[in-house]
Design a protein around this motif. Structure first.
Motif, PDB file in Angstrom:
ATOM      1  N   PHE A  13      19.372  -5.877 -20.973  1.00 24.06           N
ATOM      2  CA  PHE A  13      20.156  -5.803 -22.204  1.00 24.06           C
ATOM      3  C   PHE A  13      20.772  -4.424 -22.424  1.00 24.06           C
ATOM      4  O   PHE A  13      21.601  -4.255 -23.310  1.00 24.06           O
ATOM      5  N   THR A  14      20.367  -3.443 -21.616  1.00 23.42           N
ATOM      6  CA  THR A  14      20.882  -2.085 -21.788  1.00 23.42           C
ATOM      7  C   THR A  14      21.595  -1.583 -20.533  1.00 23.42           C
ATOM      8  O   THR A  14      21.965  -0.416 -20.460  1.00 23.42           O
ATOM      9  N   HIS A  15      21.792  -2.457 -19.573  1.00 26.57           N
ATOM     10  CA  HIS A  15      22.452  -2.101 -18.317  1.00 26.57           C
ATOM     11  C   HIS A  15      23.851  -1.556 -18.613  1.00 26.57           C
ATOM     12  O   HIS A  15      24.591  -2.127 -19.418  1.00 26.57           O
ATOM     13  N   ALA A  16      24.204  -0.463 -17.980  1.00 30.16           N
ATOM     14  CA  ALA A  16      25.484   0.214 -18.257  1.00 30.16           C
ATOM     15  C   ALA A  16      26.696  -0.692 -18.053  1.00 30.16           C
ATOM     16  O   ALA A  16      27.696  -0.569 -18.758  1.00 30.16           O
ATOM     17  N   SER A  17      26.610  -1.632 -17.117  1.00 26.84           N
ATOM     18  CA  SER A  17      27.763  -2.491 -16.835  1.00 26.84           C
ATOM     19  C   SER A  17      27.954  -3.589 -17.886  1.00 26.84           C
ATOM     20  O   SER A  17      29.038  -4.144 -17.998  1.00 26.84           O
ATOM     21  N   MET A  18      26.889  -3.914 -18.645  1.00 24.52           N
ATOM     22  CA  MET A  18      26.975  -4.963 -19.663  1.00 24.52           C
ATOM     23  C   MET A  18      26.081  -4.619 -20.853  1.00 24.52           C
ATOM     24  O   MET A  18      25.145  -5.360 -21.160  1.00 24.52           O
ATOM     25  N   PRO A  19      26.363  -3.541 -21.534  1.00 25.34           N
ATOM     26  CA  PRO A  19      25.496  -3.186 -22.662  1.00 25.34           C
ATOM     27  C   PRO A  19      25.644  -4.176 -23.818  1.00 25.34           C
ATOM     28  O   PRO A  19      26.715  -4.707 -24.069  1.00 25.34           O
ATOM     29  N   VAL A  20      24.542  -4.414 -24.488  1.00 23.55           N
ATOM     30  CA  VAL A  20      24.503  -5.312 -25.639  1.00 23.55           C
ATOM     31  C   VAL A  20      24.640  -4.462 -26.901  1.00 23.55           C
ATOM     32  O   VAL A  20      24.030  -3.396 -27.005  1.00 23.55           O
ATOM     33  N   THR A  58      23.518  -4.279 -32.905  1.00 20.95           N
ATOM     34  CA  THR A  58      23.237  -5.344 -33.874  1.00 20.95           C
ATOM     35  C   THR A  58      22.647  -6.569 -33.189  1.00 20.95           C
ATOM     36  O   THR A  58      21.801  -7.252 -33.759  1.00 20.95           O
ATOM     37  N   ASP A  59      23.091  -6.855 -31.971  1.00 20.88           N
ATOM     38  CA  ASP A  59      22.523  -7.970 -31.212  1.00 20.88           C
ATOM     39  C   ASP A  59      21.150  -7.619 -30.648  1.00 20.88           C
ATOM     40  O   ASP A  59      20.247  -8.470 -30.624  1.00 20.88           O
ATOM     41  N   LEU A  60      20.980  -6.366 -30.183  1.00 20.15           N
ATOM     42  CA  LEU A  60      19.671  -5.958 -29.659  1.00 20.15           C
ATOM     43  C   LEU A  60      18.573  -6.176 -30.695  1.00 20.15           C
ATOM     44  O   LEU A  60      17.459  -6.569 -30.352  1.00 20.15           O
ATOM     45  N   ALA A  61      18.907  -5.940 -31.955  1.00 22.70           N
ATOM     46  CA  ALA A  61      17.925  -6.102 -33.025  1.00 22.70           C
ATOM     47  C   ALA A  61      17.482  -7.558 -33.184  1.00 22.70           C
ATOM     48  O   ALA A  61      16.418  -7.830 -33.735  1.00 22.70           O
ATOM     49  N   LEU A  62      18.294  -8.497 -32.677  1.00 21.19           N
ATOM     50  CA  LEU A  62      17.986  -9.926 -32.809  1.00 21.19           C
ATOM     51  C   LEU A  62      17.460 -10.543 -31.509  1.00 21.19           C
ATOM     52  O   LEU A  62      17.273 -11.752 -31.427  1.00 21.19           O
ATOM     53  N   ILE A  63      17.230  -9.731 -30.496  1.00 18.83           N
ATOM     54  CA  ILE A  63      16.645 -10.186 -29.227  1.00 18.83           C
ATOM     55  C   ILE A  63      15.168  -9.810 -29.280  1.00 18.83           C
ATOM     56  O   ILE A  63      14.810  -8.633 -29.219  1.00 18.83           O
ATOM     57  N   LYS A  64      14.317 -10.838 -29.432  1.00 17.28           N
ATOM     58  CA  LYS A  64      12.899 -10.595 -29.710  1.00 17.28           C
ATOM     59  C   LYS A  64      12.013 -11.260 -28.656  1.00 17.28           C
ATOM     60  O   LYS A  64      11.736 -12.455 -28.748  1.00 17.28           O
ATOM     61  N   PRO A  65      11.567 -10.479 -27.680  1.00 14.72           N
ATOM     62  CA  PRO A  65      10.606 -11.037 -26.719  1.00 14.72           C
ATOM     63  C   PRO A  65       9.278 -11.327 -27.412  1.00 14.72           C
ATOM     64  O   PRO A  65       8.807 -10.531 -28.228  1.00 14.72           O
ATOM     65  N   TRP A  80      21.623 -18.361 -31.661  1.00 12.59           N
ATOM     66  CA  TRP A  80      22.606 -18.983 -30.782  1.00 12.59           C
ATOM     67  C   TRP A  80      23.836 -18.072 -30.630  1.00 12.59           C
ATOM     68  O   TRP A  80      24.358 -17.897 -29.534  1.00 12.59           O
ATOM     69  N   SER A  81      24.292 -17.464 -31.708  1.00 12.26           N
ATOM     70  CA  SER A  81      25.469 -16.584 -31.637  1.00 12.26           C
ATOM     71  C   SER A  81      25.195 -15.388 -30.715  1.00 12.26           C
ATOM     72  O   SER A  81      26.075 -14.987 -29.941  1.00 12.26           O
ATOM     73  N   VAL A  82      23.994 -14.831 -30.776  1.00 13.98           N
ATOM     74  CA  VAL A  82      23.636 -13.690 -29.930  1.00 13.98           C
ATOM     75  C   VAL A  82      23.576 -14.136 -28.474  1.00 13.98           C
ATOM     76  O   VAL A  82      24.081 -13.442 -27.579  1.00 13.98           O
ATOM     77  N   PHE A  83      22.980 -15.289 -28.230  1.00 13.81           N
ATOM     78  CA  PHE A  83      22.921 -15.787 -26.855  1.00 13.81           C
ATOM     79  C   PHE A  83      24.324 -16.025 -26.315  1.00 13.81           C
ATOM     80  O   PHE A  83      24.629 -15.630 -25.185  1.00 13.81           O
ATOM     81  N   LYS A  84      25.191 -16.654 -27.106  1.00 13.33           N
ATOM     82  CA  LYS A  84      26.555 -16.930 -26.635  1.00 13.33           C
ATOM     83  C   LYS A  84      27.283 -15.644 -26.236  1.00 13.33           C
ATOM     84  O   LYS A  84      27.977 -15.619 -25.228  1.00 13.33           O
ATOM     85  N   ARG A  85      27.117 -14.597 -27.020  1.00 16.46           N
ATOM     86  CA  ARG A  85      27.803 -13.326 -26.723  1.00 16.46           C
ATOM     87  C   ARG A  85      27.212 -12.607 -25.519  1.00 16.46           C
ATOM     88  O   ARG A  85      27.921 -11.858 -24.830  1.00 16.46           O
ATOM     89  N   ASN A  86      25.924 -12.815 -25.267  1.00 19.84           N
ATOM     90  CA  ASN A  86      25.208 -12.012 -24.269  1.00 19.84           C
ATOM     91  C   ASN A  86      24.547 -12.840 -23.175  1.00 19.84           C
ATOM     92  O   ASN A  86      23.632 -12.372 -22.506  1.00 19.84           O
ATOM     93  N   TRP A  87      25.025 -14.053 -22.964  1.00 26.79           N
ATOM     94  CA  TRP A  87      24.379 -14.950 -22.018  1.00 26.79           C
ATOM     95  C   TRP A  87      24.315 -14.376 -20.610  1.00 26.79           C
ATOM     96  O   TRP A  87      23.368 -14.617 -19.877  1.00 26.79           O
TER      97      TRP A  87
END
Length: 157
Positions: free
Chosen positions: A15-22, A25-32, A115-122
């Protein structure tokens, strides 16, 4: 406590990879989930007997080939420049953007998001594509991604 802090998550880099940073606001909603909570989600929604998609068997709803669509390609969209999920997925899923989803890598590795976060960052979620299943909480639709660049759709029982 049901969640692991994202900074402590062993796959945070996807989720923090330089080529595809998230976006933050979305990182805050990604909860392992913690391993214990992930295991509970997996048992309740995916399988009470198999630890990952490679070991589904009789008694697992996902093992039933009759419920799944024909495989379709996700790899081309992942490799492409456009951010959208494959059209077949967007046509199949009718969830509201605020629907809670579970991205289930395996029994001890499940992430909750919207779902919105997943769609943006799938594309980030699919850096690890070893059979994860996406489920919506209180929804029947499921998407099973495979490492060969294909996905299948189903309405689970």
């Amino acid at each position: 406590m049901n969640y692991v802090d994202l900074d402590s998550y062993n796959r945070k880099w996807i989720f923090t990879h330089a080529s595809m940073p998230v976006a933050e606001t979305d990182l805050a909603l990604i909860k392992p989930f913690t391993q214990a909570r992930a295991s509970q989600i997996w048992r309740e929604h995916v399988s009470s007997q198999s630890s990952d998609a490679d070991h589904f068997g009789v008694g697992d709803w996902a093992f039933d080939d009759k419920i799944w669509s024909e495989p379709q390609d996700w790899q081309l969209a992942w490799d492409g420049d456009e951010p959208e999920l494959p059209e077949a997925i967007l046509n199949f899923i009718d969830w509201e953007d605020n629907t809670t989803v579970f991205f289930c890598y395996e029994k001890y590795n499940v992430i909750e998001t919207k779902w919105s976060v997943f769609k943006r960052n799938w594309k980030n979620f699919l850096f690890f594509d070893d059979g994860p299943i996406l489920l919506g909480r209180k929804k029947t639709q499921a998407i099973w991604f495979s490492s060969d660049g294909q996905f299948k759709l189903a309405n689970r029982p």
